[in-house]
Structures are given as structure tokens and as C-alpha cells.
Motif scaffolding. Structure first.
Motif, PDB file in Angstrom:
ATOM      1  N   UNK A  14      36.335 -12.486  24.795  1.00 26.49           N
ATOM      2  CA  UNK A  14      36.778 -11.318  25.601  1.00 26.49           C
ATOM      3  C   UNK A  14      37.290 -12.371  27.322  1.00 26.49           C
ATOM      4  N   UNK A  15      38.270 -13.208  27.156  1.00 24.15           N
ATOM      5  CA  UNK A  15      38.704 -13.994  27.888  1.00 24.15           C
ATOM      6  C   UNK A  15      39.408 -13.189  29.401  1.00 24.15           C
ATOM      7  N   UNK A  16      39.602 -11.525  29.277  1.00 23.38           N
ATOM      8  CA  UNK A  16      39.575 -11.315  30.552  1.00 23.38           C
ATOM      9  C   UNK A  16      38.364 -10.197  31.024  1.00 23.38           C
ATOM     10  N   UNK A  17      36.996 -10.700  30.410  1.00 23.17           N
ATOM     11  CA  UNK A  17      36.163  -9.371  31.052  1.00 23.17           C
ATOM     12  C   UNK A  17      35.701 -10.876  32.010  1.00 23.17           C
ATOM     13  N   UNK A  18      35.190  -8.899  32.287  1.00 19.99           N
ATOM     14  CA  UNK A  18      34.481  -8.987  34.540  1.00 19.99           C
ATOM     15  C   UNK A  18      33.460 -10.502  34.425  1.00 19.99           C
ATOM     16  N   UNK A  19      32.985 -11.233  35.395  1.00 22.68           N
ATOM     17  CA  UNK A  19      32.414 -11.379  35.330  1.00 22.68           C
ATOM     18  C   UNK A  19      31.045 -10.928  35.057  1.00 22.68           C
ATOM     19  N   UNK A  20      31.251  -9.893  35.939  1.00 25.00           N
ATOM     20  CA  UNK A  20      29.452  -8.819  36.143  1.00 25.00           C
ATOM     21  C   UNK A  20      29.759  -7.435  36.265  1.00 25.00           C
ATOM     22  N   UNK A  21      29.181  -6.931  36.039  1.00 23.12           N
ATOM     23  CA  UNK A  21      28.758  -5.467  36.642  1.00 23.12           C
ATOM     24  C   UNK A  21      29.738  -4.852  37.881  1.00 23.12           C
ATOM     25  N   UNK A  62      38.360  -4.535  25.018  1.00 21.38           N
ATOM     26  CA  UNK A  62      38.893  -3.233  25.520  1.00 21.38           C
ATOM     27  C   UNK A  62      37.446  -2.403  25.351  1.00 21.38           C
ATOM     28  N   UNK A  63      36.565  -3.067  26.303  1.00 19.22           N
ATOM     29  CA  UNK A  63      35.180  -2.524  25.896  1.00 19.22           C
ATOM     30  C   UNK A  63      35.207  -2.443  28.130  1.00 19.22           C
ATOM     31  N   UNK A  64      35.890  -2.395  28.403  1.00 19.54           N
ATOM     32  CA  UNK A  64      35.785  -2.446  30.006  1.00 19.54           C
ATOM     33  C   UNK A  64      35.013  -1.780  30.591  1.00 19.54           C
ATOM     34  N   UNK A  65      34.509  -1.257  30.098  1.00 19.59           N
ATOM     35  CA  UNK A  65      32.900  -0.730  30.653  1.00 19.59           C
ATOM     36  C   UNK A  65      31.832  -1.341  30.416  1.00 19.59           C
ATOM     37  N   UNK A  66      32.105  -2.566  30.023  1.00 18.22           N
ATOM     38  CA  UNK A  66      31.202  -3.420  29.698  1.00 18.22           C
ATOM     39  C   UNK A  66      31.767  -4.999  30.370  1.00 18.22           C
TER      40      UNK A  66
END
Length: 135
Positions: A14-21, A62-66
Motif C-alpha cells: 500500500x503506497x499510501x499507508x501511514x508512516x506509523x500509528x 483499505x487497511x487504514x487502521x494499520x
């Protein structure tokens, strides 16, 4: 919306995933997923064994909680979604090592004893291959 990719052992990042929580991006505005893709491709350039894995990226799994989420898959094999990685070379190596073992397995099932330490605790979900369910 869909783009064709190589149908072989692959890890989709996922190229748009957050860096960390707690952080969306680093000080230079780069997302964690993009950094993880870069780390994986850097390792592939340095170590030829990793060329057997296609590193593919797409926006949002779509695993945006992670954060720093990937999907390990292979044709006709059980797939796995993993997440909560630090986007660095250690995580990239663990994911690529696991993906190589996944590719070498008959059905996509890798014995726990053979999991790289860096992927343990990162599994979110497994997905059956099209036309099958797990028993």
C-alpha cells in the motif's frame, strides 16, 4: 482503475499507508508505504535472490487502521495481508524473505518455524485463492 501486473509471486505494498500509528508521513512528506516500497526495491537491487518476487505498489489496501500494509500473494495460493511495519530495510528483508518462502510452498502455507522473525505478529488476514476455501 485496474492495471495489469505480473502474475507471479508478489508482494503488493500500500503506497499510501501511514508512516506509523501516530504519523501520516515523514519530515519530507513521504508516506510509510512509499518508503517501504523503496526499501524493498533497494534490497532487490542489492541481492539477486529477491528478483524472484514482484514488488508491486498500489494506493490504499483499505487497511487504514494499520500502517505499512502489504499483501503477499501467488497464483493459486493462500494470500496474506500483513501490517504495522516500520518502513525500513529490516522490515523489507523480512517481508521479502517470507514472500520467497510463500512462493516456494505448494499452497502458500509456510510453517511458523520458517517465518522470519520480522513478520511474526504482523499478520492481519489470510485470503483463499480464487475458487477455493481453506480447510
Amino acid at each position: 482503475m485496474l492495471r495489469p501486473v505480473q502474475d507471479r509471486a508478489s508482494v503488493v505494498v500500500c503506497s499510501t499507508c501511514r508512516l506509523s500509528a501516530d504519523q501520516r508521513e515523514d519530515a519530507e512528506g513521504r508516506r510509510g508505504g512509499a518508503l517501504l516500497v523503496e526499501a524493498m526495491r533497494d534490497l532487490q537491487a542489492q541481492e539477486s535472490a529477491y528478483a524472484a518476487v514482484a514488488v508491486q505498489d498500489m494506493p490504499c489496501l483499505f487497511a487504514c487502521q494499520r500502517h505499512c500494509t502489504v499483501h503477499v500473494r501467488g497464483q493459486g495460493k493462500v494470500g496474506y495481508v500483513l501490517g504495522d511495519f516500520t518502513p525500513d530495510a529490516d522490515a523489507a528483508r523480512a517481508i521479502l524473505d517470507y514472500t520467497l518462502r510463500h512462493a516456494a510452498s505448494e499452497e502458500g502455507v509456510v510453517r511458523y518455524a520458517d517465518w522470519p522473525q520480522g513478520v511474526k505478529g504482523h499478520f492481519i488476514v489470510r485470503t483463499p485463492p480464487e475458487g477455493f476455501v481453506c480447510t
